[in-house]
Enzyme design. Sequence first.
Site: not given
Ligand code: IFM
Length: 462
Positions: A75, A164
């Site tokens: 991914r 996210e």
């Molecule tokens: O590094 C981040 C990633 O870019 C998105 N999710 C959380 C990870 C850890 O903070």
Amino acid sequence: MSTFDPGFLWGAATSSYQIEGAVAEDGRGPSIWDTFAATPGAVRGGDTGAVAADHYHRFPEDIALMSQLGLRAYRFSLAWPRIQPTGSGPVNQRGLDFYRRLTDTLLDHGIQPWPTLYHWDLPQPLEDAGGWPVRDTAERFAEYAALTHDALGDRITHWTTLNEPWCSAFLGYATGRHAPGRREPAAAVRAAHHLLLAHGLAAEAIRDDDSHVGITLNLTHVTPLTTEPADLDAARRVDGMQNRLFLDPLLRGAYPDDVLDDLREVTGTGHIQDGDLKRIGAPLDHLGINYYAPTLVAGSTAPVQSAYVGSPLVRVADGGRPKTAMGWEIDDKGLLALLLRLKADYPAVPLYITENGAAFDDVVERDGVAGVAGAVHGAVREVVHDADRIAYLDGHLRSCARAIGQGVPLKGYFVWSLLDNFEWSFGYGPRFGIVHVDYATQRRTAKDSAHWYAEVIRRGGL
Ligand code: IFM
């Protein structure tokens, strides 16, 4: 032994700005993270993604390593400003060619490419035009998605639109801890809607007989500190803002009423147009879940500034569990509870853990002696004995196995992260990789957790 179905997808994850470097090469345009990282005080130590793990140049070596570890899927994210440097207009062929080479090399090694179209590196000109709080950004995203799918759809089947969106909206526009660093709560709420709309429009644009389209959310298991009404209300609000604000429109086609009520005074609902929710709620082929830690919350008597826009009387409490180097509580039961809750509350959709992992203060040793990373040359072996990371991953994978045993349609797991990388406003301090990166030499060293994970994949279980 916890075993997984032979078809369970074992992978590792990264993102473009965190590992690629080469920010000014082959026609890439500036992103909001280039601008933010160059802002004094925005990123710890003044770190930037300019070089990062130099994956742009070293991807063949990195893919060879993935292959040695037995990864079935990788991914990664596509950098919008490499493909469409200004966020609109024609594609940059050299940017697309990079992702073609990357994808082809993965396929040559039998590793499934699992790209995300947006992991936070918005082309700067789009932010200059208003960014995610502006509806047009969603339209631009759909155009970029369509162009990219046209170019790479012959070799990529599984697409993720956004990573996210909660972070893009509320850390980017409410707390200002992420790019573009704005502190405008009302804009953050509009951004959240336009990100969801961007997902819906992009999914429409790229869906065809061969493509599977999903989105990745950072979800958490929220519990109240006590059963006092103020704590229960805090839990409702945090669950509302972080989980249901995204899950409900995507999986039920409607925003949760209580959250809309909480937000009404912040920004109203005028930015939500007729037809938006139908688009956002179109069926998903998969849902990606990023899980790191649970969230224990309590009511507060004094206003607290946080990402939970519209809920000033909410504070995050300490559950007293052991923590990672990020200060995040370790709780694999929280992942199990979250997966069971998704099964209970939402229509079934294939689920993937698209990120799970932990930062710890790794020590590089050589021949069993603590040493300085990359200082050794020749035949001397470097090792990282990251037993704490192995324990974290083991516990969370056991929760995955238990969830599957209880009927959760979980189809795969991607460890975060393949490589140590640029951890956003924390810079290069926190190390999440199962592979250590010596940033001075770019030497890669598989940590014990990488060898452990390879064995889990080989055996198909724990
Ligand atoms: O590094 C981040 C990633 O870019 C998105 N999710 C959380 C990870 C850890 O903070």
